[in-house]
Motif scaffolding. Sequence first.
Motif, PDB file in Angstrom:
ATOM      1  N   VAL A   1     -20.066 -30.238 -18.229  1.00 58.72           N
ATOM      2  CA  VAL A   1     -19.068 -30.990 -18.986  1.00 58.72           C
ATOM      3  C   VAL A   1     -18.743 -30.245 -20.275  1.00 58.72           C
ATOM      4  O   VAL A   1     -17.578 -30.132 -20.669  1.00 58.72           O
ATOM      5  N   GLY A   2     -19.765 -29.710 -20.936  1.00 61.41           N
ATOM      6  CA  GLY A   2     -19.543 -28.913 -22.138  1.00 61.41           C
ATOM      7  C   GLY A   2     -18.750 -27.656 -21.832  1.00 61.41           C
ATOM      8  O   GLY A   2     -17.833 -27.297 -22.576  1.00 61.41           O
ATOM      9  N   ALA A   3     -19.078 -26.985 -20.738  1.00 58.83           N
ATOM     10  CA  ALA A   3     -18.341 -25.778 -20.351  1.00 58.83           C
ATOM     11  C   ALA A   3     -16.888 -26.117 -20.060  1.00 58.83           C
ATOM     12  O   ALA A   3     -15.970 -25.388 -20.442  1.00 58.83           O
ATOM     13  N   ASP A   4     -16.649 -27.247 -19.401  1.00 62.40           N
ATOM     14  CA  ASP A   4     -15.282 -27.655 -19.101  1.00 62.40           C
ATOM     15  C   ASP A   4     -14.524 -27.988 -20.388  1.00 62.40           C
ATOM     16  O   ASP A   4     -13.351 -27.648 -20.521  1.00 62.40           O
ATOM     17  N   ALA A   5     -15.199 -28.631 -21.335  1.00 64.85           N
ATOM     18  CA  ALA A   5     -14.561 -28.951 -22.614  1.00 64.85           C
ATOM     19  C   ALA A   5     -14.132 -27.680 -23.348  1.00 64.85           C
ATOM     20  O   ALA A   5     -13.036 -27.620 -23.921  1.00 64.85           O
TER      21      ALA A   5
ATOM     22  N   LEU B   1     -14.626 -23.306 -11.661  1.00 71.55           N
ATOM     23  CA  LEU B   1     -15.639 -23.762 -10.710  1.00 71.55           C
ATOM     24  C   LEU B   1     -16.944 -23.902 -11.462  1.00 71.55           C
ATOM     25  O   LEU B   1     -17.432 -22.943 -12.057  1.00 71.55           O
ATOM     26  N   THR B   2     -17.504 -25.106 -11.464  1.00 67.66           N
ATOM     27  CA  THR B   2     -18.696 -25.366 -12.270  1.00 67.66           C
ATOM     28  C   THR B   2     -19.621 -26.352 -11.571  1.00 67.66           C
ATOM     29  O   THR B   2     -19.261 -26.955 -10.552  1.00 67.66           O
ATOM     30  N   HIS B   3     -20.794 -26.511 -12.101  1.00 73.82           N
ATOM     31  CA  HIS B   3     -21.795 -27.440 -11.592  1.00 73.82           C
ATOM     32  C   HIS B   3     -21.379 -28.862 -11.964  1.00 73.82           C
ATOM     33  O   HIS B   3     -20.394 -29.072 -12.657  1.00 73.82           O
ATOM     34  N   ASN B   4     -22.125 -29.850 -11.528  1.00 74.87           N
ATOM     35  CA  ASN B   4     -21.750 -31.239 -11.815  1.00 74.87           C
ATOM     36  C   ASN B   4     -22.817 -31.937 -12.671  1.00 74.87           C
ATOM     37  O   ASN B   4     -23.359 -32.967 -12.303  1.00 74.87           O
TER      38      ASN B   4
ATOM     39  N   LEU C   1      -9.863 -17.168 -12.516  1.00 74.95           N
ATOM     40  CA  LEU C   1     -10.957 -17.923 -11.901  1.00 74.95           C
ATOM     41  C   LEU C   1     -12.151 -17.808 -12.844  1.00 74.95           C
ATOM     42  O   LEU C   1     -12.611 -16.708 -13.137  1.00 74.95           O
ATOM     43  N   SER C   2     -12.639 -18.936 -13.315  1.00 76.70           N
ATOM     44  CA  SER C   2     -13.788 -18.958 -14.210  1.00 76.70           C
ATOM     45  C   SER C   2     -14.910 -19.724 -13.539  1.00 76.70           C
ATOM     46  O   SER C   2     -14.707 -20.833 -13.033  1.00 76.70           O
ATOM     47  N   ILE C   3     -16.097 -19.142 -13.528  1.00 74.21           N
ATOM     48  CA  ILE C   3     -17.276 -19.770 -12.931  1.00 74.21           C
ATOM     49  C   ILE C   3     -18.292 -19.962 -14.029  1.00 74.21           C
ATOM     50  O   ILE C   3     -18.644 -19.015 -14.736  1.00 74.21           O
ATOM     51  N   SER C   4     -18.790 -21.203 -14.176  1.00 75.50           N
ATOM     52  CA  SER C   4     -19.750 -21.461 -15.241  1.00 75.50           C
ATOM     53  C   SER C   4     -20.847 -22.408 -14.774  1.00 75.50           C
ATOM     54  O   SER C   4     -20.680 -23.148 -13.805  1.00 75.50           O
ATOM     55  N   ASP C   5     -21.977 -22.375 -15.454  1.00 74.95           N
ATOM     56  CA  ASP C   5     -23.077 -23.315 -15.298  1.00 74.95           C
ATOM     57  C   ASP C   5     -23.569 -23.462 -13.860  1.00 74.95           C
ATOM     58  O   ASP C   5     -23.559 -24.556 -13.317  1.00 74.95           O
ATOM     59  N   LEU C   6     -24.017 -22.364 -13.280  1.00 80.62           N
ATOM     60  CA  LEU C   6     -24.522 -22.434 -11.908  1.00 80.62           C
ATOM     61  C   LEU C   6     -25.988 -22.755 -11.815  1.00 80.62           C
ATOM     62  O   LEU C   6     -26.502 -23.010 -10.746  1.00 80.62           O
ATOM     63  N   GLY C   7     -26.708 -22.731 -12.934  1.00 80.88           N
ATOM     64  CA  GLY C   7     -28.152 -22.967 -12.935  1.00 80.88           C
ATOM     65  C   GLY C   7     -28.481 -24.344 -12.813  1.00 80.88           C
ATOM     66  O   GLY C   7     -28.949 -25.216 -12.494  1.00 80.88           O
TER      67      GLY C   7
ATOM     68  N   VAL D   1      -9.737 -23.971 -25.082  1.00 78.83           N
ATOM     69  CA  VAL D   1      -9.150 -22.627 -25.105  1.00 78.83           C
ATOM     70  C   VAL D   1      -7.819 -22.571 -24.354  1.00 78.83           C
ATOM     71  O   VAL D   1      -6.848 -21.997 -24.832  1.00 78.83           O
ATOM     72  N   TYR D   2      -7.766 -23.179 -23.147  1.00 78.42           N
ATOM     73  CA  TYR D   2      -6.600 -23.033 -22.280  1.00 78.42           C
ATOM     74  C   TYR D   2      -5.675 -24.248 -22.258  1.00 78.42           C
ATOM     75  O   TYR D   2      -4.640 -24.211 -21.597  1.00 78.42           O
ATOM     76  N   GLY D   3      -6.051 -25.312 -22.942  1.00 77.14           N
ATOM     77  CA  GLY D   3      -5.234 -26.524 -22.960  1.00 77.14           C
ATOM     78  C   GLY D   3      -5.644 -27.501 -21.874  1.00 77.14           C
ATOM     79  O   GLY D   3      -6.117 -27.108 -20.810  1.00 77.14           O
ATOM     80  N   THR D   4      -5.431 -28.758 -22.151  1.00 79.42           N
ATOM     81  CA  THR D   4      -5.858 -29.819 -21.227  1.00 79.42           C
ATOM     82  C   THR D   4      -5.208 -29.701 -19.855  1.00 79.42           C
ATOM     83  O   THR D   4      -5.850 -29.896 -18.835  1.00 79.42           O
ATOM     84  N   ASP D   5      -3.929 -29.383 -19.821  1.00 81.15           N
ATOM     85  CA  ASP D   5      -3.224 -29.291 -18.548  1.00 81.15           C
ATOM     86  C   ASP D   5      -3.308 -27.906 -17.907  1.00 81.15           C
ATOM     87  O   ASP D   5      -2.777 -27.708 -16.822  1.00 81.15           O
ATOM     88  N   GLY D   6      -3.973 -26.978 -18.576  1.00 78.01           N
ATOM     89  CA  GLY D   6      -4.033 -25.615 -18.063  1.00 78.01           C
ATOM     90  C   GLY D   6      -5.252 -25.297 -17.232  1.00 78.01           C
ATOM     91  O   GLY D   6      -5.418 -24.176 -16.780  1.00 78.01           O
ATOM     92  N   VAL D   7      -6.129 -26.302 -17.012  1.00 80.85           N
ATOM     93  CA  VAL D   7      -7.393 -26.052 -16.320  1.00 80.85           C
ATOM     94  C   VAL D   7      -7.515 -26.958 -15.091  1.00 80.85           C
ATOM     95  O   VAL D   7      -7.337 -28.169 -15.186  1.00 80.85           O
ATOM     96  N   PHE D   8      -7.797 -26.367 -13.954  1.00 82.02           N
ATOM     97  CA  PHE D   8      -8.068 -27.073 -12.705  1.00 82.02           C
ATOM     98  C   PHE D   8      -9.563 -26.929 -12.454  1.00 82.02           C
ATOM     99  O   PHE D   8     -10.042 -25.836 -12.158  1.00 82.02           O
ATOM    100  N   THR D   9     -10.318 -27.995 -12.612  1.00 80.49           N
ATOM    101  CA  THR D   9     -11.771 -27.922 -12.515  1.00 80.49           C
ATOM    102  C   THR D   9     -12.262 -28.441 -11.170  1.00 80.49           C
ATOM    103  O   THR D   9     -11.824 -29.489 -10.709  1.00 80.49           O
ATOM    104  N   ILE D  10     -13.180 -27.696 -10.578  1.00 74.98           N
ATOM    105  CA  ILE D  10     -13.846 -28.114  -9.348  1.00 74.98           C
ATOM    106  C   ILE D  10     -15.321 -28.278  -9.689  1.00 74.98           C
ATOM    107  O   ILE D  10     -15.990 -27.320 -10.081  1.00 74.98           O
ATOM    108  N   TRP D  11     -15.805 -29.503  -9.582  1.00 77.29           N
ATOM    109  CA  TRP D  11     -17.210 -29.819  -9.865  1.00 77.29           C
ATOM    110  C   TRP D  11     -17.991 -29.641  -8.570  1.00 77.29           C
ATOM    111  O   TRP D  11     -17.623 -30.193  -7.533  1.00 77.29           O
TER     112      TRP D  11
END
Length: 88
Positions: free
Chosen positions: A40-44, A32-35, A82-88, A49-59
């Motif tokens: 985008v960097g956090a998602d990359a 779960l991340t900002h848009n 559950l990973s949460i990043s870039d909320l600022g 780390v977890y592989g392209t198919d291993g991550v379900f991202t919610i912007w």
Amino acid sequence: MTVLTNALPNAGENGSGLAGAIKSRTAHVVHLTHNDLDAVGADAVHRMVYGTDGVFTIWSSVGKFTQLFTLVASCEGKDDLLSISDLG
């Protein structure tokens, strides 16, 4: 890989929408991340780390974060991360 942009938290009665997508995911990391570009960097990094198919991202916009977090928290975790990043 599933990426949802500006997803609406309303799942409807038939399990469609974001809640249905979360429940039917095959990825083992829900991110779960900002848009913005920082997110985008956090998602990359997550995908490196977890592989392209291993991550379900919610912007999420900052204004929708609480709603989306509540929706994610109400879904079965399946012992996944559950990973949460870039909320600022």
